[in-house]
Design a protein around this motif. Structure first.
Motif: not given
Length: 433
Positions: A17, A55-56, A59-60, A62-63, A313
């Motif tokens: 992150p 964090p965005s 997220d890309e 981990t998804q 972000t």
């Protein structure tokens, strides 16, 4: 159908992150590698004190189920505590800290990451098969980690350089011995690598000139910075058309010789020439600004015309960039600055908006001069910058601001660049076999 049976261990200190430009390149490679038959796993740090977190970006990944392995790192960021955002130091303080760091640590102050990274990397290599290792630098410690792991597992190594190593214009060698140590480490890492990538031709040429007996032209290739088209398709970025003010946007940080001063002085000159434009022109800074800038803005009488959003972000920054009428960037002048082609330049290209480049002769200008919607000016020539700002404002008023060519700018799309990366990795594996 792309093959899906090859695996790469990616060694990257700067990784989400964590935010800022240093993470974008490798994070997007990791995002798109599976589309071209390569399954990545990432070896990185457990973040500590850093200037920005986003964090965005994580997220890309981990998804998509990308395995990310984190280790401790005994480097100076530990003094700030775990996952803590810290203030960007003043440039004078940063230079003093950098000088002290370069005295004490070789190749850089992230060398304390090496023991934990090598230990975890060897464990991962023992647990399952990997076909290659890809290490991205700086920090150059990552290249040494990649070299050690590739040797231990007898698998090919690819090195990715976002900056030159020994020829880095931002690196000062306190003594001849320090430089010799860097040369020795760089030589070992390059010799161990089957494929080397640089972000532009200037860095590639410098490395080839430094190691003509070691590197072949085919072993070191340019893989430029880029932009992710998905950012502009899925994020509501907005459109500046029909706005009541001509909006100049700068996205990112100012660092080393990259300063906002000359742009701000030029903007003040334009508004002094055309006081009737004071309600028509706005300059927006998206990101971390040096602490002295608000005082400079006030001194120049630009308070009503300058806004600063602070760090955003990545999706928020894209929104701001897409709301611009003109995007601008700067690269300072001086020795070695010709090697710098900032990541924001390529993200700007993805918008197809006009770009004002305050850049010297070098890698950034090489790219911009090929673009039909870019205007280049020497970075410290205030009158010329003022003339360029005035020209762009008039274009905004007349509705004649240029639009970037989609096909030409499309060369820098992240998915396309990742495809090129995987083709190189495939060649590396197949040649070795």
């Amino acid at each position: 159908m792309p093959r899906a049976d090859r695996r790469v261990l990616v060694v990257a200190y700067y990784f989400p992150p964590m935010g800022l430009s240093g993470v974008q390149r490798i994070a997007r490679f990791v995002k798109y590698l599976p589309e071209f038959g390569w399954q990545p796993e990432v070896l990185t740090i457990d973040p500590a004190g850093y200037f920005a977190y986003d964090p965005s970006l994580l997220d890309e990944l981990t998804q998509r189920g990308i395995p990310i392995h984190r280790t401790a790192s005994l480097d100076p960021t530990r003094f700030f505590g775990r996952s803590k955002q810290v203030a960007l130091p003043a440039e004078s303080s940063r230079q003093k800290l950098a000088a002290l760091s370069q005295w004490l640590f070789v190749p850089d102050n992230k060398i304390g990451w090496m023991p934990a990274a090598v230990r975890r990397g060897k464990a991962l290599l023992a647990e399952r098969r990997f076909d290659a290792i890809l290490a991205t630098a700086p920090p150059y410690t990552a290249a040494l980690i990649g070299q050690r792991l590739a040797a231990s597992a007898h698998i090919p190594l690819a090195l990715d350089f976002r900056d030159d190593w020994v020829g880095n214009p931002r690196h000062v060698y306190p003594t001849p011995l320090h430089r010799q140590l860097h040369l020795m480490l760089e030589r070992r890492a390059l010799k161990a690598a089957g494929r080397i990538f640089t972000i532009n031709e200037r860095i590639r040429t410098a490395m080839l000139a430094r190691w003509p007996e070691l590197l072949s032209a085919g072993a070191i290739r340019v893989l430029p910075q880029g932009y992710d088209a998905a950012d502009f398709m899925t994020k509501s970025g907005g459109d500046s058309r029909g706005g009541t003010r001509c909006r100049f946007v700068y996205s990112g940080v100012f660092y080393d010789r990259q300063k906002p001063d000359f742009f701000l002085h030029a903007l003040a000159q334009v508004l002094d020439r055309h006081p009737e434009w004071r309600d028509l022109v706005e300059a927006t800074f998206v990101g971390l600004l040096p602490a002295y800038v608000p005082a400079l803005v006030a001194e120049l009488g630009l308070g009503p015309n300058v806004t600063a959003t602070g760090y955003k972000t990545h999706p928020e920054a894209i929104h701001q960039v897409m709301s611009a009428d003109v995007l601008w960037l700067t690269v300072g002048s001086g020795a070695g600055q010709d090697q710098i082609s900032t990541g924001k330049l390529y993200e700007y290209l993805g918008t197809r908006k006009p770009i004002l480049g305050l850049v010297p002769t070098g890698a950034a200008r090489d790219v911009l001069q090929q673009d039909q919607a870019a205007l280049c000016v020497e970075p410290e020539e205030t009158p010329a910058i003022a003339d360029a700002i005035e020209l762009l404002v008039r274009g905004w008023m007349d509705g004649t601001l240029p639009v970037g060519d989609a096909a030409d700018r499309g060369r820098y799309e992240r998915r396309l660049l990742t495809k090129s990366l995987t083709q190189n990795l495939d060649e590396l594996i197949d040649t070795r076999a």
